[in-house]
Motif scaffolding. Structure first.
Motif, PDB file in Angstrom:
ATOM      1  N   UNK A  39       0.785  -1.105  -0.032  1.00 50.49           N
ATOM      2  CA  UNK A  39      -0.035  -0.083   0.078  1.00 50.49           C
ATOM      3  C   UNK A  39       0.776   1.208   0.240  1.00 50.49           C
ATOM      4  N   UNK A  40       1.959   1.317   0.881  1.00 49.09           N
ATOM      5  CA  UNK A  40       2.844   2.223   0.870  1.00 49.09           C
ATOM      6  C   UNK A  40       3.567   2.566  -0.462  1.00 49.09           C
ATOM      7  N   UNK A  41       3.965   1.597  -1.105  1.00 46.25           N
ATOM      8  CA  UNK A  41       4.726   1.892  -2.470  1.00 46.25           C
ATOM      9  C   UNK A  41       3.697   2.444  -3.480  1.00 46.25           C
ATOM     10  N   UNK A  42       2.385   1.737  -3.474  1.00 43.83           N
ATOM     11  CA  UNK A  42       1.752   2.420  -4.550  1.00 43.83           C
ATOM     12  C   UNK A  42       0.894   3.789  -4.125  1.00 43.83           C
ATOM     13  N   UNK A  43       0.958   3.928  -2.883  1.00 45.13           N
ATOM     14  CA  UNK A  43       0.778   5.343  -2.691  1.00 45.13           C
ATOM     15  C   UNK A  43       1.654   6.459  -2.921  1.00 45.13           C
ATOM     16  N   UNK A  44       2.828   6.045  -2.677  1.00 43.87           N
ATOM     17  CA  UNK A  44       4.218   6.775  -3.118  1.00 43.87           C
ATOM     18  C   UNK A  44       4.219   6.986  -4.463  1.00 43.87           C
ATOM     19  N   UNK A  45       3.770   6.049  -5.421  1.00 47.02           N
ATOM     20  CA  UNK A  45       3.895   6.233  -6.676  1.00 47.02           C
ATOM     21  C   UNK A  45       2.951   6.903  -7.197  1.00 47.02           C
ATOM     22  N   UNK A  46       1.753   7.013  -6.706  1.00 49.28           N
ATOM     23  CA  UNK A  46       0.478   7.775  -7.114  1.00 49.28           C
ATOM     24  C   UNK A  46       0.911   9.478  -6.790  1.00 49.28           C
ATOM     25  N   UNK A  47       1.564   9.514  -5.619  1.00 55.47           N
ATOM     26  CA  UNK A  47       2.018  10.816  -5.217  1.00 55.47           C
ATOM     27  C   UNK A  47       2.926  11.584  -5.976  1.00 55.47           C
ATOM     28  N   UNK A  48       3.758  10.690  -6.537  1.00 49.82           N
ATOM     29  CA  UNK A  48       4.751  11.098  -7.414  1.00 49.82           C
ATOM     30  C   UNK A  48       4.400  11.498  -8.748  1.00 49.82           C
ATOM     31  N   UNK A  49       3.325  10.817  -9.256  1.00 51.45           N
ATOM     32  CA  UNK A  49       2.567  10.918 -10.508  1.00 51.45           C
ATOM     33  C   UNK A  49       2.012  12.099 -10.547  1.00 51.45           C
ATOM     34  N   UNK A  50       1.186  12.596  -9.331  1.00 48.72           N
ATOM     35  CA  UNK A  50       0.435  13.791  -9.416  1.00 48.72           C
ATOM     36  C   UNK A  50       1.091  15.107  -8.860  1.00 48.72           C
ATOM     37  N   UNK A  51       2.480  15.055  -8.266  1.00 48.50           N
ATOM     38  CA  UNK A  51       3.102  15.923  -7.548  1.00 48.50           C
ATOM     39  C   UNK A  51       3.502  17.363  -8.537  1.00 48.50           C
ATOM     40  N   UNK A  52       3.462  17.021  -9.668  1.00 47.98           N
ATOM     41  CA  UNK A  52       3.688  18.172 -10.650  1.00 47.98           C
ATOM     42  C   UNK A  52       2.571  18.747 -10.873  1.00 47.98           C
ATOM     43  N   UNK A  53       1.384  18.299 -11.075  1.00 45.17           N
ATOM     44  CA  UNK A  53       0.120  19.059 -11.374  1.00 45.17           C
ATOM     45  C   UNK A  53      -0.508  19.527 -10.033  1.00 45.17           C
ATOM     46  N   UNK A  54      -0.619  18.783  -8.986  1.00 45.44           N
ATOM     47  CA  UNK A  54      -1.103  19.184  -7.791  1.00 45.44           C
ATOM     48  C   UNK A  54      -0.127  18.714  -6.569  1.00 45.44           C
ATOM     49  N   UNK A  55       1.026  19.841  -6.272  1.00 50.43           N
ATOM     50  CA  UNK A  55       2.015  19.785  -5.484  1.00 50.43           C
ATOM     51  C   UNK A  55       1.546  19.444  -4.101  1.00 50.43           C
ATOM     52  N   UNK A  56       0.327  19.942  -3.534  1.00 46.14           N
ATOM     53  CA  UNK A  56      -0.210  19.672  -2.196  1.00 46.14           C
ATOM     54  C   UNK A  56      -0.756  18.309  -2.095  1.00 46.14           C
ATOM     55  N   UNK A  57      -1.312  17.835  -3.070  1.00 45.38           N
ATOM     56  CA  UNK A  57      -1.894  16.311  -2.640  1.00 45.38           C
ATOM     57  C   UNK A  57      -0.896  15.390  -2.197  1.00 45.38           C
TER      58      UNK A  57
END
Length: 506
Positions: A39-57
């Motif tokens: 779960x942690x690895x998947x969440x971190x992958x999603x966070x990296x994917x959206x970090x450029x468009x939505x930096x605070x998410x």
């Protein structure tokens, strides 16, 4: 395609780096589970994917996962992710209001979680400290780096703009030089051609000449008229509407100009003599006003008397060129209509004013007021320097915020902890009179009911190096004996809810 590939490689490297603590600290050997790791690895992958468009998410997601694991917000698995996403949020987020709202929400949620779990306020203080050092401080560093990059980018943009402006200035100078050439041709050649036409017209009607000479004089007059027309066409090509006032290359004085016109057959009077001299643009404008007045009189009122008057008027000099009604102008003489327009521009740039009107007797009057000391040209506004200075000030403010905001947060946290400590001491303070009145064997309810001001809560535990508790006790409670000192303390021990031992321990 190079930039997207670089971004993808950066995101992949960041994801692998952030997953490493999760793999090392959330596996079953450290009290976790492989499900938690996945779960942690998947969440971190999603966070990296959206970090450029939505930096605070990503910041909000990692904070939520950390709070679920540890109410103090500090977890070995996700602390690096907090720092990394906090920095990227400051680096990529343009506005700061949303980030401040997020930080405030995390602090409020931590307080609510502390109250809901009946934990000590020290847990909330630990959360605030982690929030300040692991999230807010990297966010401020990211903001500073963003401002610094903006300064560097502004510097390059200003350099590129200055190069383009320099090229544009060179082009404008070339166009202005063309306009000066046009003005010189109109001022000098137009004036001379008008005088030639006047002389040729006089010779054409001279009864002392034979028919052949009169015919030649007529051809000369027509040739001068044609040359004037061609000159007008050339000026129409070279002159620009927004060009600056041309300069007069001739160094002749007003007296020499009037003498040359009088020698050409024009009836001109000048008063007073000598004419006042003016420096710079005012002197050139004075010469042009007289020259334009004589040229117009020779072209449009041949044979008329012309009077030129130049008089001083305090800080100004007034020039007046008046021509009376003359005979009809010779056929073929053309008027470009640009002489008075250019003359008005030159007088205006010299700081003066120009007026022209028809006289009551059918003549024409041209008047100008020129300052003795023309105004200095206004300096160009240093736009590039101002913009660069503004960018530098923004970077300095960003650096100052990156320094004083964490210090202010730590200072506020220290004051808050000190206030809570004083409040906790007041809540755990047992009056010496109440302690002296305690009797062995009484229940806790009887003790609290008889005391006038019983402490709201005991200490969280015994102070360090406190002697061992008596054997056989169910519970021992510790209360402060003084408001300002941590020791000594009062120890009350109970068996089956009744007081079994009391002592003042160091």
């Amino acid at each position: 395609m190079r930039e997207p590939l670089r971004e993808r490689l950066f995101g992949l490297g960041l994801w692998l780096l952030l997953c490493l603590p999760v793999l090392l600290k959330s596996d079953p050997d450290d009290g976790g589970s492989w499900t938690g790791v996945a779960v942690g690895v998947a969440l971190l992958g999603g966070c990296v994917a959206v970090s450029r468009r939505w930096p605070l998410v990503p910041v909000a997601v990692v904070v939520a996962v950390s709070l679920a694991s540890a109410p103090e917000l500090f977890t070995p698995s996700y602390s690096l992710a907090l720092i990394a996403f906090g920095y990227l949020a400051g680096r990529r987020q343009e506005q700061t209001r949303a980030a401040l709202w997020l930080f405030g929400t995390v602090a409020a949620a931590g307080l609510l979680l502390t109250v809901a779990t009946h934990s000590s306020l020290g847990q909330w203080f630990a959360l605030l400290l982690t929030l300040a050092l692991a999230v807010v401080a990297p966010w401020l560093v990211g903001r500073y780096v963003r401002q610094y990059d903006r300064l560097v980018r502004s510097g390059w943009e200003l350099a590129d703009r200055m190069e383009r402006e320099q090229a544009a200035v060179a082009d404008r100078e070339r166009l202005r030089e063309r306009s000066r050439i046009a003005g010189d041709m109109h001022d000098s050649l137009g004036h001379d051609l008008a005088l030639i036409a006047i002389r040729a017209g006089a010779l054409e009607v001279d009864p002392g000449l034979g028919p052949a000479q009169q015919h030649a004089a007529g051809e000369l007059r027509r040739a001068a008229a044609d040359a004037t027309a061609r000159l007008r066409d050339i000026i129409g090509v070279l002159r620009e509407d927004d060009a600056g006032a041309p300069t007069t290359p001739s160094g002749e004085t007003v007296e020499e100009l009037v003498s040359r016109a009088r020698a050409s057959g024009l009836s001109v009077s000048l008063a007073p003599a000598p004419v006042p001299t003016l420096p710079g643009m005012s002197g050139l404008a004075l010469h042009r006003v007289v020259q334009e007045g004589l040229t117009n009189a020779a072209k449009h009122a041949p044979g008329a008397a012309v009077s030129v008057a130049v008089t001083g008027d305090g800080p100004n000099v007034r020039v007046r060129v008046a021509s009376g009604p003359g005979s009809t102008a010779p056929a073929g003489l053309a008027s470009g209509g640009t002489g008075l327009v250019g003359l008005d521009e030159r007088v205006r740039l010299a700081g003066g004013s120009l007026a022209h009107r028809g006289a009551g007797d059918g003549g024409f009057v041209l008047e100008a007021v020129l300052p003795r000391n023309p105004p200095a040209p206004l300096p160009a506004a240093p736009t590039s320097a101002r913009e660069l200075d503004r960018a530098r000030r923004e970077v300095r403010r960003g650096l100052a915020r990156a320094i004083w905001i964490p210090l202010a947060l730590l200072g506020a946290l220290g004051l808050l902890m000190a206030g809570v400590a004083v409040w906790t001491q007041a809540q755990s303070y047992l009056e010496p009179e109440d302690y002296a009145g305690l009797r062995i064997g009484r229940s806790l309810k009887e003790i609290t009911d008889d005391a006038e001001d019983w402490p709201a809560r005991p200490l969280d535990g015994p102070p360090r190096r406190t002697p061992a508790e008596p054997p056989g006790m169910d519970e021992c409670r510790y209360y402060r004996s003084t408001m300002l000192a941590a020791i000594p303390v009062y120890r009350l021990c109970f068996v089956d809810g009744h007081l079994a031992d009391k002592a003042k321990v160091p």
